[in-house]
Design a protein around this motif. Structure first.
Motif, PDB file in Angstrom:
ATOM      1  N   ALA A 334     -32.678 -19.966 -17.028  1.00  8.24           N
ATOM      2  CA  ALA A 334     -32.317 -18.728 -16.347  1.00  8.24           C
ATOM      3  C   ALA A 334     -31.293 -17.930 -17.149  1.00  8.24           C
ATOM      4  N   LEU A 335     -30.297 -18.607 -17.695  1.00  9.91           N
ATOM      5  CA  LEU A 335     -29.283 -17.915 -18.488  1.00  9.91           C
ATOM      6  C   LEU A 335     -29.900 -17.278 -19.731  1.00  9.91           C
ATOM      7  N   SER A 336     -30.804 -17.990 -20.386  1.00  7.71           N
ATOM      8  CA  SER A 336     -31.404 -17.468 -21.613  1.00  7.71           C
ATOM      9  C   SER A 336     -32.289 -16.263 -21.342  1.00  7.71           C
ATOM     10  N   ILE A 337     -32.915 -16.212 -20.178  1.00  2.00           N
ATOM     11  CA  ILE A 337     -33.824 -15.109 -19.839  1.00  2.00           C
ATOM     12  C   ILE A 337     -33.067 -13.904 -19.280  1.00  2.00           C
ATOM     13  N   LYS A 338     -32.084 -14.151 -18.436  1.00  2.00           N
ATOM     14  CA  LYS A 338     -31.478 -13.088 -17.639  1.00  2.00           C
ATOM     15  C   LYS A 338     -30.155 -12.548 -18.181  1.00  2.00           C
ATOM     16  N   VAL A 339     -29.444 -13.350 -18.971  1.00  2.00           N
ATOM     17  CA  VAL A 339     -28.072 -13.001 -19.337  1.00  2.00           C
ATOM     18  C   VAL A 339     -28.003 -12.525 -20.788  1.00  2.00           C
ATOM     19  N   ASN A 340     -27.285 -11.445 -20.995  1.00  2.00           N
ATOM     20  CA  ASN A 340     -27.031 -10.965 -22.354  1.00  2.00           C
ATOM     21  C   ASN A 340     -25.737 -11.527 -22.916  1.00  2.00           C
ATOM     22  N   ARG A 341     -24.742 -11.671 -22.035  1.00  3.00           N
ATOM     23  CA  ARG A 341     -23.429 -12.058 -22.547  1.00  3.00           C
ATOM     24  C   ARG A 341     -22.597 -12.682 -21.431  1.00  3.00           C
ATOM     25  N   LEU A 342     -21.816 -13.700 -21.792  1.00  2.00           N
ATOM     26  CA  LEU A 342     -20.819 -14.283 -20.901  1.00  2.00           C
ATOM     27  C   LEU A 342     -19.458 -14.097 -21.560  1.00  2.00           C
ATOM     28  N   ASP A 343     -18.529 -13.494 -20.859  1.00  2.00           N
ATOM     29  CA  ASP A 343     -17.188 -13.260 -21.390  1.00  2.00           C
ATOM     30  C   ASP A 343     -16.184 -14.103 -20.617  1.00  2.00           C
ATOM     31  N   LEU A 344     -15.563 -15.019 -21.346  1.00  2.00           N
ATOM     32  CA  LEU A 344     -14.597 -15.938 -20.746  1.00  2.00           C
ATOM     33  C   LEU A 344     -13.243 -15.246 -20.606  1.00  2.00           C
ATOM     34  N   ILE A 345     -12.681 -15.309 -19.402  1.00  2.00           N
ATOM     35  CA  ILE A 345     -11.388 -14.693 -19.139  1.00  2.00           C
ATOM     36  C   ILE A 345     -10.276 -15.736 -19.102  1.00  2.00           C
ATOM     37  N   SER A 346     -10.501 -16.825 -18.359  1.00  2.00           N
ATOM     38  CA  SER A 346      -9.502 -17.893 -18.292  1.00  2.00           C
ATOM     39  C   SER A 346     -10.167 -19.175 -17.818  1.00  2.00           C
ATOM     40  N   PHE A 347      -9.510 -20.294 -18.082  1.00  2.00           N
ATOM     41  CA  PHE A 347     -10.036 -21.579 -17.611  1.00  2.00           C
ATOM     42  C   PHE A 347      -8.907 -22.588 -17.501  1.00  2.00           C
ATOM     43  N   ASP A 348      -9.110 -23.551 -16.615  1.00  2.00           N
ATOM     44  CA  ASP A 348      -8.208 -24.690 -16.468  1.00  2.00           C
ATOM     45  C   ASP A 348      -9.037 -25.955 -16.617  1.00  2.00           C
ATOM     46  N   PRO A 349      -8.874 -26.703 -17.702  1.00  2.00           N
ATOM     47  CA  PRO A 349      -9.649 -27.934 -17.879  1.00  2.00           C
ATOM     48  C   PRO A 349      -9.370 -28.945 -16.771  1.00  2.00           C
ATOM     49  N   ARG A 350     -10.378 -29.701 -16.423  1.00  2.00           N
ATOM     50  CA  ARG A 350     -10.224 -30.797 -15.466  1.00  2.00           C
ATOM     51  C   ARG A 350      -9.917 -32.059 -16.262  1.00  2.00           C
ATOM     52  N   ILE A 351      -8.730 -32.610 -16.079  1.00  2.00           N
ATOM     53  CA  ILE A 351      -8.270 -33.735 -16.894  1.00  2.00           C
ATOM     54  C   ILE A 351      -8.195 -35.003 -16.043  1.00  2.00           C
ATOM     55  N   GLU A 352      -8.790 -36.044 -16.538  1.00  2.00           N
ATOM     56  CA  GLU A 352      -8.701 -37.364 -15.909  1.00  2.00           C
ATOM     57  C   GLU A 352      -7.537 -38.106 -16.567  1.00  2.00           C
ATOM     58  N   ARG A 353      -6.547 -38.432 -15.770  1.00  2.00           N
ATOM     59  CA  ARG A 353      -5.345 -39.082 -16.313  1.00  2.00           C
ATOM     60  C   ARG A 353      -5.250 -40.498 -15.753  1.00  2.00           C
ATOM     61  N   GLU A 354      -5.314 -41.465 -16.638  1.00  2.00           N
ATOM     62  CA  GLU A 354      -5.196 -42.864 -16.254  1.00  2.00           C
ATOM     63  C   GLU A 354      -4.012 -43.493 -16.997  1.00  2.00           C
ATOM     64  N   GLU A 355      -3.675 -44.712 -16.607  1.00  2.00           N
ATOM     65  CA  GLU A 355      -2.563 -45.389 -17.266  1.00  2.00           C
ATOM     66  C   GLU A 355      -2.811 -45.565 -18.759  1.00  2.00           C
ATOM     67  N   SER A 356      -4.077 -45.756 -19.128  1.00  2.00           N
ATOM     68  CA  SER A 356      -4.395 -46.142 -20.499  1.00  2.00           C
ATOM     69  C   SER A 356      -5.006 -45.026 -21.342  1.00  2.00           C
ATOM     70  N   PHE A 357      -5.434 -43.933 -20.729  1.00  2.00           N
ATOM     71  CA  PHE A 357      -6.063 -42.863 -21.497  1.00  2.00           C
ATOM     72  C   PHE A 357      -6.062 -41.573 -20.677  1.00  2.00           C
ATOM     73  N   THR A 358      -6.331 -40.467 -21.382  1.00  2.00           N
ATOM     74  CA  THR A 358      -6.492 -39.156 -20.769  1.00  2.00           C
ATOM     75  C   THR A 358      -7.702 -38.495 -21.409  1.00  2.00           C
ATOM     76  N   ARG A 359      -8.592 -37.908 -20.578  1.00  2.00           N
ATOM     77  CA  ARG A 359      -9.737 -37.208 -21.160  1.00  2.00           C
ATOM     78  C   ARG A 359     -10.172 -36.057 -20.260  1.00  2.00           C
ATOM     79  N   GLN A 360     -10.747 -35.036 -20.894  1.00  2.00           N
ATOM     80  CA  GLN A 360     -11.295 -33.912 -20.146  1.00  2.00           C
ATOM     81  C   GLN A 360     -12.689 -34.265 -19.665  1.00  2.00           C
ATOM     82  N   VAL A 361     -12.977 -33.955 -18.380  1.00  2.00           N
ATOM     83  CA  VAL A 361     -14.292 -34.245 -17.815  1.00  2.00           C
ATOM     84  C   VAL A 361     -15.023 -32.982 -17.376  1.00  2.00           C
ATOM     85  N   GLY A 362     -14.363 -31.842 -17.439  1.00  2.00           N
ATOM     86  CA  GLY A 362     -14.975 -30.590 -17.012  1.00  2.00           C
ATOM     87  C   GLY A 362     -13.895 -29.551 -16.830  1.00  2.00           C
ATOM     88  N   TYR A 363     -14.027 -28.751 -15.750  1.00  2.00           N
ATOM     89  CA  TYR A 363     -13.073 -27.680 -15.494  1.00  2.00           C
ATOM     90  C   TYR A 363     -12.729 -27.619 -14.010  1.00  2.00           C
TER      91      TYR A 363
END
Length: 371
Positions: A334-363
């Motif tokens: 759908a995006l490839s057919i219908k969309v010409n452009r996506l303009d990113l304004i802002s984002f906050d990453p979704r961070i998984e924080r554990e005792e032993s590691f930290t990683r981004q899993v999405g937003y």
């Protein structure tokens, strides 16, 4: 999209083991793809028969019953999975696929030219909920209820269990062709399923693919905003949509780990695993294994072959994988057919924080304009 960092790289290269701790319990994570594949094949040595402990954080406070079939070993696991496959294979049917493409195409159209949009709560969450309503054969009005639960179906309290109990009661009074009626009428070895079994199936159906799908969808939107040429690549050939879908699942790998219990002790990657202790199967590390994937830390939309295990591996390979793939492919189309452009304004990453590691899993939040 900021690179989803790989917190497991160093130990994957050194030993293949990440020594993690969850609520005081040491759980060694397996990090290499070959070790994970070998381990999940041996369900007798690495068992899933441990209620509430399918993920490293125990879930006793989030639910009161075993999730079925993911917290079972054969032969019970095999019996339940066989019973459920007709429901979860619906996305492979042509009519279902076309309906899903039309629904997601309409949702994408509604995003175009309306100014600033928040994508996670405003698009990815309702998309996942509406797609689940289609899979379960229930009214789309139910999706509005599920949206109100937020990113996770499982929270402290009885919200999900109270909801599913009520749906089974209603389906008993007025049977239909929906998921709840199907389970009410389903038989296992000549008997009807118990309410606890039906709710155990429902529990993983609602919880298993919610935040994971939402995180992949939001990550795709951010990536396409920051890599405008990717839309052109997707338009070139519909086969590119298939390879891109697999690559986004590999790269994002939104589920960090599934755990297994070693009833009699075991040895893996030269690590001795004591009897009755747990190990973690670290999917995102395996999906960044540089001995398997060239340019493992990059999104390569035409990556072939792509032997990722973003949907798990072996007998517990994700039942919802056909649904997730259809959602992602329909979105990319759908995006490839219908969309010409996506303009990113802002984002906050979704961070998984554990005792032993930290990683981004999405937003947690993404704001953009789509034209």
């Amino acid at each position: 999209m900021p690179k989803h960092s790989d917190p497991f790289r160093s130990n994957r290269r050194k030993s293949g083991i990440e020594h993690t701790t969850f609520n005081g319990e040491p759980i060694p994570f397996l990090l290499r793809l070959k070790d994970l594949r070998k381990t999940v094949k041996d369900w007798k040595a690495f068992s899933s028969d441990h209620p509430f402990q399918v993920v490293p954080h125990s879930e006793e406070k989030l639910r009161s019953m075993r999730q079925i079939p993911i917290e079972m070993d054969p032969p019970e696991h095999t019996d339940f999975r066989t019973l459920l496959e007709p429901v979860f294979k619906r996305p492979t049917q042509t009519e279902y696929r076309l309906d899903m493409e039309a629904m997601i195409g309409g949702m994408v159209t509604d995003l175009i030219g309306v100014g600033e949009l928040e994508i996670v709560q405003g698009f990815a969450l309702p998309l996942q909920c509406r797609a689940l309503a289609k899979l379960l054969g229930v009214s789309e009005s139910e999706a509005e209820i599920w949206k109100g639960w937020g990113m996770h179906a499982l929270t402290e309290g009885n919200q999900l269990e109270d909801y599913t109990a009520e749906q089974f009661r209603k389906a008993k009074q007025e049977p239909g062709s929906d998921f709840f009626s199907f389970l009410n009428q389903a038989e296992m070895k000549g008997r009807l399923l118990t309410l606890e079994e039906k709710q155990g199936i429902s529990n993983v159906t609602f919880a298993g693919g919610k935040d994971t799908v939402i995180n992949v969808v939001s990550s795709i939107m951010v990536y396409l905003a920051e890599n405008q040429e990717a839309l052109g690549f997707l338009r070139e050939d519909e086969r590119n949509i298939i390879t891109a879908c697999e690559e986004f699942v590999r790269y994002v790998s939104p589920l960090t780990a599934i755990s297994r219990t070693c009833p009699h002790g075991a040895k893996v990657a030269d690590q001795e695993i004591p009897a009755e202790s747990r190990i973690g199967l670290c999917w995102p590390s395996a999906n960044r294994d540089e001995t398997i994937f060239e340019k493992a830390d990059e999104v390569v939309l035409d990556r072939m072959p792509n032997p990722h295990i973003g949907f798990g591996f072996g007998i517990h390979h994700c039942l919802g994988a056909p649904q997730a793939r259809l959602i992602i492919r329909s979105l990319l189309k759908a995006l490839s057919i219908k969309v010409n452009r996506l303009d990113l304004i802002s984002f906050d990453p979704r961070i998984e924080r554990e005792e032993s590691f930290t990683r981004q899993v999405g937003y947690d939040r993404v704001v953009m304009k789509i034209s």
